[in-house]
Write a protein that holds these residues in place. Structure first.
Motif, short mmCIF file in Angstrom:
data_model
loop_
_atom_site.label_atom_id
_atom_site.label_comp_id
_atom_site.label_asym_id
_atom_site.label_seq_id
_atom_site.Cartn_x
_atom_site.Cartn_y
_atom_site.Cartn_z
N VAL A 95 0.85 -1.28 -0.12
CA VAL A 95 -0.21 -0.04 -0.07
C VAL A 95 0.78 1.25 0.07
CG1 VAL A 95 -1.58 1.25 1.17
CG2 VAL A 95 -2.05 -1.06 1.06
N ALA A 96 1.91 1.39 0.80
CA ALA A 96 2.91 2.57 0.90
C ALA A 96 3.47 2.61 -0.75
CB ALA A 96 4.05 2.26 1.87
N ASP A 97 3.81 1.53 -1.01
CA ASP A 97 4.43 1.63 -2.42
C ASP A 97 3.38 2.15 -3.69
OD1 ASP A 97 6.61 0.70 -4.36
OD2 ASP A 97 5.09 -0.01 -5.36
N LEU A 98 2.15 1.46 -3.48
CA LEU A 98 1.39 2.17 -4.25
C LEU A 98 1.10 3.72 -4.19
CD1 LEU A 98 -0.88 1.67 -6.77
CD2 LEU A 98 -2.63 1.31 -4.62
N GLU A 99 1.09 4.14 -3.02
CA GLU A 99 0.86 5.44 -2.56
C GLU A 99 1.99 6.42 -3.28
OE1 GLU A 99 0.62 5.96 1.57
OE2 GLU A 99 -1.05 4.69 1.77
N ALA A 100 3.12 6.01 -3.09
CA ALA A 100 4.37 6.56 -3.61
C ALA A 100 4.10 6.60 -5.41
CB ALA A 100 5.81 5.76 -3.18
N ARG A 101 3.89 5.76 -5.77
CA ARG A 101 3.63 5.51 -7.33
C ARG A 101 2.51 6.51 -7.66
NH1 ARG A 101 6.96 2.77 -5.62
NH2 ARG A 101 7.99 4.76 -5.86
N THR A 109 -5.49 11.26 -4.43
CA THR A 109 -6.26 10.14 -3.62
C THR A 109 -6.42 8.91 -4.02
OG1 THR A 109 -7.95 12.09 -2.87
CG2 THR A 109 -8.77 9.76 -2.67
N ILE A 110 -6.29 7.91 -3.29
CA ILE A 110 -6.54 6.62 -3.37
C ILE A 110 -7.79 6.13 -2.57
CG2 ILE A 110 -5.60 4.03 -3.28
CD1 ILE A 110 -2.78 5.24 -3.28
N TRP A 111 -8.63 5.08 -3.52
CA TRP A 111 -9.59 4.77 -2.84
C TRP A 111 -9.72 3.21 -2.97
CZ3 TRP A 111 -14.09 2.04 -4.70
CH2 TRP A 111 -14.21 2.09 -6.20
N TYR A 173 -16.71 1.59 0.98
CA TYR A 173 -15.71 2.62 0.18
C TYR A 173 -14.86 3.26 1.12
CZ TYR A 173 -18.95 1.78 -4.07
OH TYR A 173 -19.84 1.29 -4.59
N MET A 174 -13.49 3.01 0.86
CA MET A 174 -12.53 3.84 1.98
C MET A 174 -11.46 4.72 1.20
SD MET A 174 -11.90 0.68 4.38
CE MET A 174 -11.29 1.73 5.61
N ALA A 175 -11.20 5.73 1.69
CA ALA A 175 -10.26 6.40 0.67
C ALA A 175 -9.19 7.26 1.61
CB ALA A 175 -11.19 7.71 0.15
N LYS A 176 -8.23 7.52 0.92
CA LYS A 176 -6.96 8.11 1.58
C LYS A 176 -6.32 9.32 0.67
CE LYS A 176 -2.31 7.20 3.69
NZ LYS A 176 -1.82 5.84 3.98
N PRO A 177 -6.00 10.31 1.34
CA PRO A 177 -5.37 11.62 0.56
C PRO A 177 -3.85 11.22 0.60
CG PRO A 177 -5.66 12.36 2.82
CD PRO A 177 -6.25 10.94 2.63
N VAL A 178 -3.13 11.37 -0.71
CA VAL A 178 -2.08 10.88 -0.72
C VAL A 178 -0.98 12.15 -1.47
CG1 VAL A 178 -2.09 8.56 -0.94
CG2 VAL A 178 -2.08 9.69 -2.92
N GLY A 179 -1.67 13.10 -1.92
CA GLY A 179 -1.22 14.17 -2.63
C GLY A 179 -0.76 15.31 -1.81
N LYS A 180 -0.29 16.25 -2.03
CA LYS A 180 0.31 17.28 -1.27
C LYS A 180 -1.24 18.35 -1.11
CE LYS A 180 4.83 17.89 -3.39
NZ LYS A 180 5.54 18.27 -4.35
N LYS A 181 -0.97 18.75 0.19
CA LYS A 181 -1.95 19.54 0.77
C LYS A 181 -1.60 21.21 0.89
CE LYS A 181 -5.02 16.20 0.96
NZ LYS A 181 -6.16 16.15 0.04
#
Length: 181
Positions: A95-101, A109-111, A173-181
């Motif tokens: 999951v952390a690797d996908l966030e980086a990609r 966002t990743i959901w 449904y679940m989501a997480k912000p991964v971009g710059k805020k």
């Protein structure tokens, strides 16, 4: 452990992953043909497909990402870890690797949709419509449903599709912000 791009040239890994899909989710992938199609689709343009391998090259897990909303949002699909390797941090690392990609691609966002077809949560087996948000707020994990894994990875429940998989079988449904805020 190393996380690398899945190569379309590695037919052995592609077949192994297809077998995992059939074994883990026979309702979605009832045979090896459908499993192979899913793995090969993960290699298409605008997709991310990564595998965790050990020092011998054995596959420990697989994660995919599907570009949506002009690249602002990515769906995490699928995530699977070899049954003999679960509980060792491989899923979290994937999951952390996908966030980086996704961040590399300017995603925000990743959901993920995490089905409850087996009555694993208190959202299953009930009519969610009358008190949807109350039911979500009071969710309980009855039988090792993966929503808690995703919460530990920083995801938040952002909604539920009641009856997505049949009467009383929702998709969470679940989501997480991964971009710059």
């Amino acid at each position: 452990m190393q996380i690398i791009d899945l190569s379309p040239d590695d037919e052995n890994i592609v077949r192994q992953l297809a077998g995992w899909l059939v074994e883990q989710w026979p309702n979605s992938w009832p045979d090896i043909k459908s499993g192979l199609q899913e793995v090969r689709e993960s290699l298409e343009e605008d997709r991310i497909s990564r595998v965790a391998v050990d020092e011998t090259g054995s596959v420990l897990g697989w994660i995919g990402g599907i570009r949506q909303y002009n690249g602002n949002v990515w769906e995490l699909h699928p995530l699977i870890v070899n049954k003999t390797c679960r509980g060792r941090g491989i899923g979290s690392a994937l999951v952390a690797d996908l966030e980086a990609r996704v961040r590399e691609r300017a995603g925000l966002t990743i959901w993920v949709g995490t089905d409850d077809e087996e009555n694993q949560t208190t959202l299953s087996g009930v009519n969610l419509y009358p008190n949807l948000w109350e039911n979500i707020t009071e969710i309980k994990n009855l039988a090792a449903h993966p929503y808690e894994f995703y919460q530990k990875c920083g995801f938040t429940i952002v909604g539920v599709m009641p009856d997505a998989n049949g009467l009383g079988k929702p998709d969470i449904y679940m989501a997480k912000p991964v971009g710059k805020k």
